[in-house]
Design a protein around this motif. Structure first.
Motif, PDB file in Angstrom:
ATOM      1  N   ALA A   1      62.722 127.272  63.895  1.00 36.55           N
ATOM      2  CA  ALA A   1      61.257 127.222  64.018  1.00 36.55           C
ATOM      3  C   ALA A   1      60.773 126.165  63.045  1.00 36.55           C
ATOM      4  O   ALA A   1      61.544 125.650  62.227  1.00 36.55           O
ATOM      5  N   ASP A   2      59.507 125.827  63.139  1.00 38.72           N
ATOM      6  CA  ASP A   2      58.932 124.848  62.224  1.00 38.72           C
ATOM      7  C   ASP A   2      58.973 125.412  60.806  1.00 38.72           C
ATOM      8  O   ASP A   2      58.275 126.385  60.504  1.00 38.72           O
ATOM      9  N   PRO A   3      59.782 124.830  59.895  1.00 40.84           N
ATOM     10  CA  PRO A   3      59.889 125.402  58.544  1.00 40.84           C
ATOM     11  C   PRO A   3      58.594 125.336  57.745  1.00 40.84           C
ATOM     12  O   PRO A   3      58.440 126.054  56.760  1.00 40.84           O
ATOM     13  N   ARG A   4      57.653 124.493  58.177  1.00 39.39           N
ATOM     14  CA  ARG A   4      56.363 124.439  57.490  1.00 39.39           C
ATOM     15  C   ARG A   4      55.515 125.673  57.802  1.00 39.39           C
ATOM     16  O   ARG A   4      54.603 126.015  57.035  1.00 39.39           O
TER      17      ARG A   4
ATOM     18  N   LEU B   1      62.515 122.079  73.730  1.00 35.78           N
ATOM     19  CA  LEU B   1      61.802 122.084  72.452  1.00 35.78           C
ATOM     20  C   LEU B   1      60.911 120.857  72.328  1.00 35.78           C
ATOM     21  O   LEU B   1      59.800 120.939  71.800  1.00 35.78           O
ATOM     22  N   THR B   2      61.384 119.714  72.819  1.00 37.61           N
ATOM     23  CA  THR B   2      60.570 118.500  72.777  1.00 37.61           C
ATOM     24  C   THR B   2      59.312 118.663  73.620  1.00 37.61           C
ATOM     25  O   THR B   2      58.204 118.310  73.199  1.00 37.61           O
ATOM     26  N   TYR B   3      59.471 119.213  74.818  1.00 32.06           N
ATOM     27  CA  TYR B   3      58.331 119.342  75.724  1.00 32.06           C
ATOM     28  C   TYR B   3      57.315 120.340  75.185  1.00 32.06           C
ATOM     29  O   TYR B   3      56.103 120.138  75.338  1.00 32.06           O
ATOM     30  N   TYR B   4      57.809 121.400  74.553  1.00 30.83           N
ATOM     31  CA  TYR B   4      56.893 122.454  74.108  1.00 30.83           C
ATOM     32  C   TYR B   4      56.565 122.375  72.629  1.00 30.83           C
ATOM     33  O   TYR B   4      56.378 123.391  71.974  1.00 30.83           O
ATOM     34  N   GLY B   5      56.510 121.164  72.078  1.00 31.43           N
ATOM     35  CA  GLY B   5      55.875 121.008  70.784  1.00 31.43           C
ATOM     36  C   GLY B   5      56.730 120.514  69.648  1.00 31.43           C
ATOM     37  O   GLY B   5      56.196 119.997  68.668  1.00 31.43           O
ATOM     38  N   SER B   6      58.061 120.648  69.691  1.00 26.38           N
ATOM     39  CA  SER B   6      58.898 120.183  68.598  1.00 26.38           C
ATOM     40  C   SER B   6      59.327 118.746  68.855  1.00 26.38           C
ATOM     41  O   SER B   6      59.817 118.422  69.929  1.00 26.38           O
ATOM     42  N   GLU B   7      59.144 117.900  67.848  1.00 26.88           N
ATOM     43  CA  GLU B   7      59.504 116.492  68.008  1.00 26.88           C
ATOM     44  C   GLU B   7      61.006 116.334  67.795  1.00 26.88           C
ATOM     45  O   GLU B   7      61.499 116.360  66.681  1.00 26.88           O
ATOM     46  N   VAL B   8      61.758 116.191  68.855  1.00 23.60           N
ATOM     47  CA  VAL B   8      63.211 116.035  68.752  1.00 23.60           C
ATOM     48  C   VAL B   8      63.544 114.623  69.250  1.00 23.60           C
ATOM     49  O   VAL B   8      63.386 113.660  68.532  1.00 23.60           O
ATOM     50  N   ILE B   9      64.005 114.472  70.468  1.00 22.01           N
ATOM     51  CA  ILE B   9      64.283 113.176  71.081  1.00 22.01           C
ATOM     52  C   ILE B   9      63.865 113.261  72.535  1.00 22.01           C
ATOM     53  O   ILE B   9      64.025 114.304  73.165  1.00 22.01           O
ATOM     54  N   HIS B  10      63.360 112.163  73.069  1.00 18.39           N
ATOM     55  CA  HIS B  10      62.930 112.156  74.464  1.00 18.39           C
ATOM     56  C   HIS B  10      64.105 112.508  75.369  1.00 18.39           C
ATOM     57  O   HIS B  10      65.212 111.987  75.198  1.00 18.39           O
TER      58      HIS B  10
ATOM     59  N   GLN C   1      78.579 127.761  69.160  1.00 18.67           N
ATOM     60  CA  GLN C   1      78.085 128.012  70.502  1.00 18.67           C
ATOM     61  C   GLN C   1      78.748 129.221  71.151  1.00 18.67           C
ATOM     62  O   GLN C   1      78.133 129.912  71.948  1.00 18.67           O
ATOM     63  N   GLN C   2      80.018 129.464  70.804  1.00 15.47           N
ATOM     64  CA  GLN C   2      80.675 130.621  71.383  1.00 15.47           C
ATOM     65  C   GLN C   2      80.123 131.914  70.806  1.00 15.47           C
ATOM     66  O   GLN C   2      80.130 132.952  71.460  1.00 15.47           O
ATOM     67  N   LEU C   3      79.629 131.864  69.564  1.00 15.30           N
ATOM     68  CA  LEU C   3      79.097 133.072  68.938  1.00 15.30           C
ATOM     69  C   LEU C   3      77.620 133.273  69.231  1.00 15.30           C
ATOM     70  O   LEU C   3      77.144 134.400  69.292  1.00 15.30           O
ATOM     71  N   ARG C   4      76.874 132.158  69.410  1.00 12.90           N
ATOM     72  CA  ARG C   4      75.447 132.299  69.628  1.00 12.90           C
ATOM     73  C   ARG C   4      75.181 132.532  71.109  1.00 12.90           C
ATOM     74  O   ARG C   4      75.360 131.650  71.929  1.00 12.90           O
ATOM     75  N   ARG C   5      74.738 133.723  71.441  1.00 15.63           N
ATOM     76  CA  ARG C   5      74.438 134.053  72.827  1.00 15.63           C
ATOM     77  C   ARG C   5      73.000 134.513  72.989  1.00 15.63           C
ATOM     78  O   ARG C   5      72.640 135.040  74.024  1.00 15.63           O
ATOM     79  N   GLY C   6      72.198 134.341  71.964  1.00 13.36           N
ATOM     80  CA  GLY C   6      70.811 134.754  72.035  1.00 13.36           C
ATOM     81  C   GLY C   6      69.887 133.554  71.996  1.00 13.36           C
ATOM     82  O   GLY C   6      70.278 132.438  72.333  1.00 13.36           O
ATOM     83  N   PRO C   7      68.638 133.742  71.596  1.00 11.04           N
ATOM     84  CA  PRO C   7      67.699 132.625  71.503  1.00 11.04           C
ATOM     85  C   PRO C   7      68.167 131.605  70.472  1.00 11.04           C
ATOM     86  O   PRO C   7      68.824 131.954  69.488  1.00 11.04           O
ATOM     87  N   THR C   8      67.798 130.371  70.699  1.00 10.27           N
ATOM     88  CA  THR C   8      68.167 129.298  69.777  1.00 10.27           C
ATOM     89  C   THR C   8      67.021 128.944  68.845  1.00 10.27           C
ATOM     90  O   THR C   8      67.231 128.754  67.646  1.00 10.27           O
ATOM     91  N   ALA C   9      65.821 128.835  69.374  1.00  5.01           N
ATOM     92  CA  ALA C   9      64.684 128.418  68.554  1.00  5.01           C
ATOM     93  C   ALA C   9      63.400 128.871  69.216  1.00  5.01           C
ATOM     94  O   ALA C   9      63.371 129.242  70.399  1.00  5.01           O
ATOM     95  N   ILE C  10      62.332 128.815  68.443  1.00  3.05           N
ATOM     96  CA  ILE C  10      61.001 129.142  68.958  1.00  3.05           C
ATOM     97  C   ILE C  10      60.044 128.055  68.499  1.00  3.05           C
ATOM     98  O   ILE C  10      60.159 127.517  67.391  1.00  3.05           O
ATOM     99  N   THR C  11      59.112 127.684  69.379  1.00  2.00           N
ATOM    100  CA  THR C  11      58.199 126.600  69.064  1.00  2.00           C
ATOM    101  C   THR C  11      56.817 126.896  69.617  1.00  2.00           C
ATOM    102  O   THR C  11      56.647 127.755  70.492  1.00  2.00           O
ATOM    103  N   ILE C  12      55.842 126.164  69.102  1.00  2.00           N
ATOM    104  CA  ILE C  12      54.445 126.311  69.508  1.00  2.00           C
ATOM    105  C   ILE C  12      53.912 124.956  69.977  1.00  2.00           C
ATOM    106  O   ILE C  12      54.166 123.933  69.354  1.00  2.00           O
TER     107      ILE C  12
END
Length: 597
Positions: free
Chosen positions: A342-345, A364-373, A431-442
């Motif tokens: 999430a946004d650490p700020r 994440l890019t489309y829904y508010g987090s600046e990542v890469i196009h 990736q093999q262990l993470r099977r839930g949500p990855t991130a949340i954004t606004i």
């Protein structure tokens, strides 16, 4: 000036590093002294791609100043040029299809085209005796325009803007270049580019037109000025560097360069980018053991670079360079450690992600987090090149890798393949262990536009009329929720009042229209959420427990994204509640391995 002692080692893997304008503006000394040399000394060949320098504020960034200068060239303060206009041979009369902008091309080619190899004048300015014909022609043309720079009302508007661009780059150069001879040469080159820009704007003012092609050329000045400073600083720090100006890299258009999208818009096809990446790789290989410093602007492409790609063209240029060089990694250097849950700020408990898939990064890019196009990611991912997000303030940090999931089927992804891609192998454990949500954004500044049909039974034209109207006004729908006679859409809230009023009147013909402003979209993203039963229920129940009302709910067809529209005043509260419940260290699956931060 001492001779450079650091150069690219031969026959070693390439790493392409992309630096944004803010990083170059604030941390160029560290980039040139520490980051780039450390990668070369560790046995990599490094290519550097630069954006235009940013200013202290968004409005004073180089690209924004260049756009402002282009607009100022067309403002009605130009003098009457009929008596003092220099002689310029026009195109032959009656030339089919010759527009005003086409007739200025011979002039602009004299003013604005340099050597295709590095974009630098072959002879220095007044310090070097005789100039080359191209430099002499440009200087002569600039001189012939000098009498036109002042109107009856005072100096041309764009002169002050060009002066500001020049002075900003002079100031930046003097702050980081210590060798006096290098600094003098750099200032000559910066002055030369700014005078060419001034002459180009004067030419545009004469014909009273700046085409999309001309605007692309004007924008490209920013990257060239930035790269000149980077090359000088690298040489000043003992790194053998070469400016690679890509303004002439696009040689000609082919039949399959452009395609038509579903809505009839012209788009550059993948064959164009495949050819361009190959040409870029060949050009960078020509640098030998010198470090290529590449302009993020890569020439005048069919249909305009700004129109086809947008302001993120320097990221795309870096991606194409990585593909052309078959690089081991594309690094995008920012002022953050990587991508967080999430946004650490806004969320103090947000965690750095060591790995994320391209699909998740695109959401994440489309829904508010600046990542890469997403299109930039697509180019390198197709070539199986990982993207790493790094922090210029923390070069030792591992950052975040953007790379597809490892194959899930047994027998795929052999040990030999994984040994050739350490970043891929090291990311498998997470990736093999993470099977839930990855991130949340606004995504902030959203309004909800709702239309209820004025008929008891829905007609086949209901949705067609709605989306036809939205299309005419260029409105993009982020989320949509429908019932038999009702449709609600979340759209960007930046639509100007008069435009919204006209659009609303048209929609009222179809049904009753209501608008809810100051909303936001809360998006939970994770490629493997489909493997978790009840994840959507947990998200919505968490919002309910926090007394947060949900205006709309939407889930992507790929099950990678669950989104809801809530009141903008509850954004930070909702972020923290959902993150604590579903993404905190106690709620998320543990990650192990060498990428643990």
């Amino acid at each position: 000036m001492s001779a450079p002692v650091i150069s690219n080692p031969p026959d070693r893997p390439w790493i392409v590093q992309k630096y944004g304008g803010t990083s170059l503006g604030k941390f160029l000394g560290a980039i040139a002294s520490d980051i780039i040399p450390s990668y070369i000394e560790s046995g990599n060949r490094v290519a550097v791609v630069c954006s235009a320098r940013s200013g202290e504020s968004k409005s004073t960034g180089t690209t924004n100043l260049l756009l402002r200068a282009a607009l100022e060239a067309l403002r009605p303060r130009a003098p009457d040029l009929s008596s003092s206009m220099p002689s310029i041979a026009p195109s032959p009369a009656g030339t089919p299809g010759a527009s005003t902008s086409d007739r200025i091309n011979p002039l602009t080619s004299q003013i604005f085209q340099k050597s295709a190899s590095n974009g630098a004048p072959q002879a220095s300015s007044s310090r070097s005796g005789a100039s080359t014909p191209s430099v002499r022609g440009a200087n002569s043309l600039a001189g012939s325009f000098s009498s036109l720079r002042m109107s009856d009302e005072g100096p041309q508007l764009f002169n002050a803007t060009v002066d500001q661009i020049r002075d900003d780059h002079f100031k930046a150069a003097r702050a980081v270049v210590r060798d006096e001879a290098l600094l003098r040469e750099l200032e000559d080159d910066l002055e030369y580019d700014c005078e060419r820009l001034r002459s180009f704007l004067l030419a545009a003012q004469i014909i009273d037109e700046i085409s999309t092609r001309s605007k692309d050329i004007i924008i490209g000045v920013g990257e060239r000025l930035s790269c000149r400073i980077v090359v000088a600083v690298l040489k000043d720090r003992g790194v053998d560097a070469e400016l690679v100006s890509l303004e002439n890299i696009v040689e000609s258009a082919a039949d399959d360069d452009e395609t038509r999208s579903a809505d009839g818009q012209r788009q550059l096809g993948q064959p164009f980018y495949d050819r361009l990446s190959k040409r870029l790789g060949e050009r960078l290989q020509e640098c030998g053991d010198r470090v290529p410093v590449v302009t993020g602007f890569f020439g005048v492409v069919p249909g305009s670079l700004l129109a086809q790609v947008g302001r993120g063209y320097s990221d795309l240029c870096a991606a194409l360079c990585a593909v052309g060089l078959s690089a081991s990694e594309l690094q995008v250097w920012k002022e953050v450690d990587g991508i967080f849950t999430a946004d650490p700020r806004k969320v103090p408990t947000a965690r750095l992600l060591s790995m994320i898939t391209p699909e998740e990064a695109a959401e994440l890019t489309y829904y508010g987090s600046e990542v890469i196009h997403p299109f930039t990611m697509e180019q390198v991912i197709r070539a199986s090149i990982p993207i790493r997000i790094k922090n210029v303030e923390n070069p030792a940090g591992v950052g975040t890798i953007i790379f597809p999931d490892p194959p899930s089927e047994e027998g795929e992804g052999s040990a030999e393949e994984l040994s050739r891609s350490p970043s891929r192998a090291n990311s498998i454990s997470e990736q093999q262990l993470r099977r839930g949500p990855t991130a949340i954004t606004i995504k902030d500044n959203i309004l909800v536009l709702s239309i209820r049909s004025n008929r008891k039974t829905i007609s086949h034209g209901f949705f067609a009329r709605i989306f036809g109207t939205l299309d005419r006004y260029g409105v993009i729908v982020d989320l949509i929720s429908t019932s038999e006679v009702h449709v609600s859409m979340a759209i960007n809230g930046d639509i100007r009042g008069p435009v919204m009023d006209r659009m609303t009147k048209e929609l009222q013909i179809v049904g009753e229209v209501s608008i809810n402003r100051d909303m936001c979209i809360l998006s939970l993203v994770g490629k493997h959420m489909k493997n978790m039963v009840g994840i959507a229920g947990k998200m919505f129940s968490t919002l309910a427990e926090g007394n947060i009302n949900i205006e709309m709910i939407s889930q992507g067809a790929s099950e990678i994204n669950i989104s809801s529209v809530i009141d903008g005043r509850d954004a930070v509260k909702a972020l923290n509640l959902v993150h604590q419940k579903l993404l905190s260290s106690s709620a998320a699956a543990p990650t192990v391995g060498p990428w643990l931060v």
